[in-house]
Design a protein around this motif. Structure first.
Motif, short mmCIF file in Angstrom:
data_model
loop_
_atom_site.label_atom_id
_atom_site.label_comp_id
_atom_site.label_asym_id
_atom_site.label_seq_id
_atom_site.Cartn_x
_atom_site.Cartn_y
_atom_site.Cartn_z
N SER A 36 0.87 -1.18 0.00
CA SER A 36 0.00 0.00 0.00
C SER A 36 0.90 1.23 0.00
N ALA A 39 2.18 1.99 3.53
CA ALA A 39 3.28 1.11 3.94
C ALA A 39 4.56 1.52 3.24
N GLY A 63 -4.76 1.89 9.63
CA GLY A 63 -4.31 0.96 8.61
C GLY A 63 -5.41 0.29 7.82
N MET A 64 -6.67 0.67 8.06
CA MET A 64 -7.76 -0.05 7.40
C MET A 64 -8.83 0.87 6.81
N VAL A 66 -10.31 3.64 7.94
CA VAL A 66 -11.34 4.21 8.80
C VAL A 66 -11.04 5.63 9.27
N CYS A 67 -9.77 5.90 9.61
CA CYS A 67 -9.46 7.12 10.37
C CYS A 67 -9.16 8.35 9.53
N PHE A 68 -8.78 8.18 8.27
CA PHE A 68 -8.46 9.30 7.38
C PHE A 68 -7.25 10.11 7.84
N GLN A 84 -5.35 2.59 1.66
CA GLN A 84 -6.32 1.85 0.86
C GLN A 84 -5.94 1.78 -0.63
N ASP B 30 -14.40 -2.27 0.16
CA ASP B 30 -13.69 -1.00 0.08
C ASP B 30 -12.18 -1.18 -0.11
N ASN B 31 -11.63 -2.26 0.43
CA ASN B 31 -10.20 -2.49 0.35
C ASN B 31 -9.77 -2.81 -1.08
N PRO B 32 -8.49 -2.51 -1.40
CA PRO B 32 -8.01 -2.87 -2.74
C PRO B 32 -7.90 -4.38 -2.93
N GLN B 37 -9.88 -8.15 7.51
CA GLN B 37 -8.79 -7.80 8.42
C GLN B 37 -7.79 -8.92 8.55
N ARG B 40 -6.26 -10.35 4.71
CA ARG B 40 -5.92 -9.24 3.82
C ARG B 40 -4.87 -9.65 2.80
N ARG B 58 -16.76 1.18 -2.32
CA ARG B 58 -17.37 1.29 -1.00
C ARG B 58 -18.85 1.63 -1.07
N SER B 91 -15.37 -5.21 11.79
CA SER B 91 -15.23 -4.25 12.88
C SER B 91 -13.97 -3.42 12.70
N ARG B 92 -13.88 -2.41 13.52
CA ARG B 92 -12.67 -1.58 13.56
C ARG B 92 -12.18 -1.59 15.00
N ALA B 114 -2.25 -4.37 10.17
CA ALA B 114 -2.77 -4.20 8.81
C ALA B 114 -1.72 -3.56 7.91
N SER B 118 0.16 -5.06 4.62
CA SER B 118 0.15 -4.40 3.31
C SER B 118 1.55 -3.89 2.95
N ASN B 234 -18.55 -2.34 12.76
CA ASN B 234 -18.89 -1.31 11.77
C ASN B 234 -20.38 -1.42 11.48
N CYS B 340 -13.56 11.27 9.04
CA CYS B 340 -13.81 9.91 9.55
C CYS B 340 -15.24 9.76 10.04
N ARG B 343 -15.94 7.80 13.20
CA ARG B 343 -15.60 6.37 13.31
C ARG B 343 -14.54 6.13 14.38
N PHE B 365 -19.83 6.86 4.46
CA PHE B 365 -18.45 7.28 4.28
C PHE B 365 -18.49 8.66 3.65
N PRO B 366 -17.53 9.53 3.92
CA PRO B 366 -17.52 10.80 3.20
C PRO B 366 -17.36 10.52 1.71
#
Ligand SMILES: Cc1cc2nc3c(=O)[nH]c(=O)nc-3n(C[C@H](O)[C@H](O)[C@H](O)COP(=O)(O)OP(=O)(O)OC[C@H]3O[C@@H](n4cnc5c(N)ncnc54)[C@H](O)[C@@H]3O)c2cc1C
Ligand code: FES
Lengths: 95, 384
Positions: A36, A39, A63-64, A66-68, A84, B30-32, B37, B40, B58, B91-92, B114, B118, B234, B340, B343, B365-366
């Motif tokens: 990523s 990373a 890392g997932m 969520v937090c931006f 992401q 949403d993940n590439p 989790q 991945r 997403r 979940s987060r 995570a 990655s 989530n 966020c 979140r 999500f924004p």
């Protein structure tokens, strides 16, 4: 084991030829494919990704996605969550 | 078309189950990469989804009455119809504010895991792992396998609670074996119960953390701190969907529980009966786990008045504490209104002040402005 078996190879012996080149704040770095952007930045000593609304230094947290906290500019796209997005050859990242 | 949101263990199990019943489905994540989790980027586990998988996509909102979802990917946003919707969104982490938690180099525990999965290189890095729950052990084991110098694992739960957890493990021998394997790979790393991080310090990035252990204080130099206080589901999409027969929620927990819950969701989506005894046992184990790792009240006192609680809008503990509810605090301070969307701070605020977060609004999500301009669901078989 068959070389075609996915997830089989270790990265250790990977040659530079299979590495991907990206540009971070104008400097070239070589990263492993599949990494990523977040990373790749951290692995190459980029500790600060952005500054908060009051000017504090920040970097990836969750890392997932969520937090931006890991927002960077990628190929002119402002505010992309770097955790992401996978690295692509020639990608330009601005922190 | 059955649409499954989430390509983690629960989503994959639901998909395989639905496929076994011969029904068409699509999985969105949403993940590439798929895998959620835990798996991945694990190609072997996720390949079986085949062509029905859309990653990098997403779900922003749900219109349950119209049976449509608003999805966004690199090409933009569109409404997508579903017949049944399975929410397997996982979940987060619960991240709690303490002085210095916004410093670069302080991550969630699963957060650092995570990032390592990655591609983050941690060879030779000094890492402190802290917070609560069995996830800390998994994180430390991965870090160690990747060459990190794991200085210590600080578990906030008291020894007595851990004994309860060990007893629960004895009732699930497969788990015990997993635990034993972890113990072996963590030989030599101090595991300190009754211990938690009270602050992180450093110039521009973390250089050391201070911990409390009972009445004692200790300091540990580190390059990274990985701190997580358990998991929060989530459930934003579930809240947006409201009560709808055609929206099925797959519970989440550890990987086995999530898998069983996903399978059960697949049965429900197909309208087939299922013997749920395995799921019920997994749920009970999860409840025992939650009990063993209950958060100690001292953690509510970690934040100083000037410690930021909302990291998007930089709102301090003192500014929040002045309000009586999350809604009032949001309006007055913009807490939870940044990218966020609460979140991170929402669950923290619930723990710190006991305020429930009652204000989920679409989009979950924004979204980009362009996505928000698409207001009318398109229900004429729009393809994903
Ligand atoms: C950071 C972290 C690390 C963890 N590590 C471990 C571990 O090492 N061992 C362990 O046993 N358990 C771990 N867990 C617990 C873990 O959640 C479960 O074991 C397992 O991953 C649960 O599977 P799941 O399918 O329910 O959820 P997940 O695996 O979380 O999958 C949910 C998927 O839904 C996607 N999603 C969510 N919302 C949306 C949306 N709006 N639109 C599109 N996609 C969406 C996410 O991108 C994600 O891929 C971890 C949890 C977290 C949060
Ligand atoms: S690190 Fe949290 S969104 Fe990327």
């Amino acid at each position: 084991m068959s070389p075609r078996f996915p997830g089989n190879g270790t990265r250790r012996g990977e040659s530079l030829l299979t590495m991907i080149r990206i540009w971070v704040n104008g400097a070239e770095i070589l990263v492993e494919p599949g990494s990523s952007v977040a990373a790749a930045l951290l692995s190459n000593g980029v500790a600060v990704f952005r500054h908060s609304v009051t000017g504090e230094p920040r970097a990836a947290l969750c890392g997932m996605g969520v937090c931006f906290e890991c927002l960077v500019q990628i190929d002119g796209d402002l505010q992309v969550r770097s955790c992401q997005v996978a690295v692509r050859e020639g990608m330009r990242v601005t922190t | 078309m059955i649409v499954i949101v989430g390509a983690g263990p629960a989503g994959i199990a639901a998909a395989l189950q639905v496929r076994e019943f011969g029904l068409a489905f699509t999985v969105i994540d949403d993940n590439p990469t798929a895998g959620g989790q835990i798996w991945r980027g694990d190609a072997d586990r996720t390949r079986m989804l085949g062509g029905e998988l859309r990653t990098g996509t997403r779900v922003l909102s749900i219109d349950a009455a119209a049976h449509t979802l608003l999805v966004e990917d690199a090409d933009g946003a569109r409404w997508v119809p579903y017949s049944k919707l399975i929410l397997a969104t996982g979940s987060r982490e619960l991240l709690l504010p303490f002085p210095g938690w916004t410093l670069p180099g302080v991550f969630g525990a699963g957060g650092l895991q995570a990032l390592v999965k990655s591609g983050l290189k941690v060879g030779g890095k000094r890492v402190v792992v802290a917070g609560t729950g069995p996830l800390l052990l998994a994180v430390a084991a991965l870090l160690r396998a990747k060459g990190a110098n794991v200085r210590l694992i600080a578990e906030q739960a008291p020894v007595s609670a851990l004994a309860g957890f060990a007893a629960a493990l004895l009732r699930r021998p497969a788990k015990l074996l997993q635990g034993a394997g972890l113990g072996w790979s963590l030989a030599g790393v101090p595991y300190l119960p009754n211990c938690w991080v009270t602050s992180a310090e450093g110039a521009g990035q973390v250089e050391r953390v201070t911990l409390r252990r009972g009445a004692k204080t200790l300091t540990e130099e580190c390059d990274y701190a990985a701190i997580g206080y358990g998991l929060v589901p989530n459930d934003e999409l579930r809240t947006l969907a409201g009560d709808s027969e055609d929206v099925i929620v797959a519970e989440t927990g550890d990987v086995e529980y999530a898998w069983l819950a996903g399978e059960a969701a697949g049965y429900r989506a197909a309208g087939r009966p299922l013997d749920e005894s395995a799921l019920v046992a997994a749920r009970a184990f999860d409840a025992a786990l939650q009990g063993a790792f209950a958060l100690r009240p001292e953690l509510r006192e970690l934040a100083a008045p000037e410690t930021l609680v909302c990291r998007c809008e930089d709102v301090s503990y003192a500014r929040l504490a002045a309000w009586g509810s999350f809604r009032a605090a949001k309006l007055q301070t913009r807490c939870g209104m940044g990218p966020c969307q609460g979140r991170v701070c929402g669950a923290a605020v619930r723990f710190l002040f006991g305020w429930p977060d009652t204000s989920v609004r679409p989009p979950a999500f924004p979204a980009r402005i362009a996505s928000l301009a698409i207001q009318e669901p398109v229900t004429n078989g729009d393809k994903l």
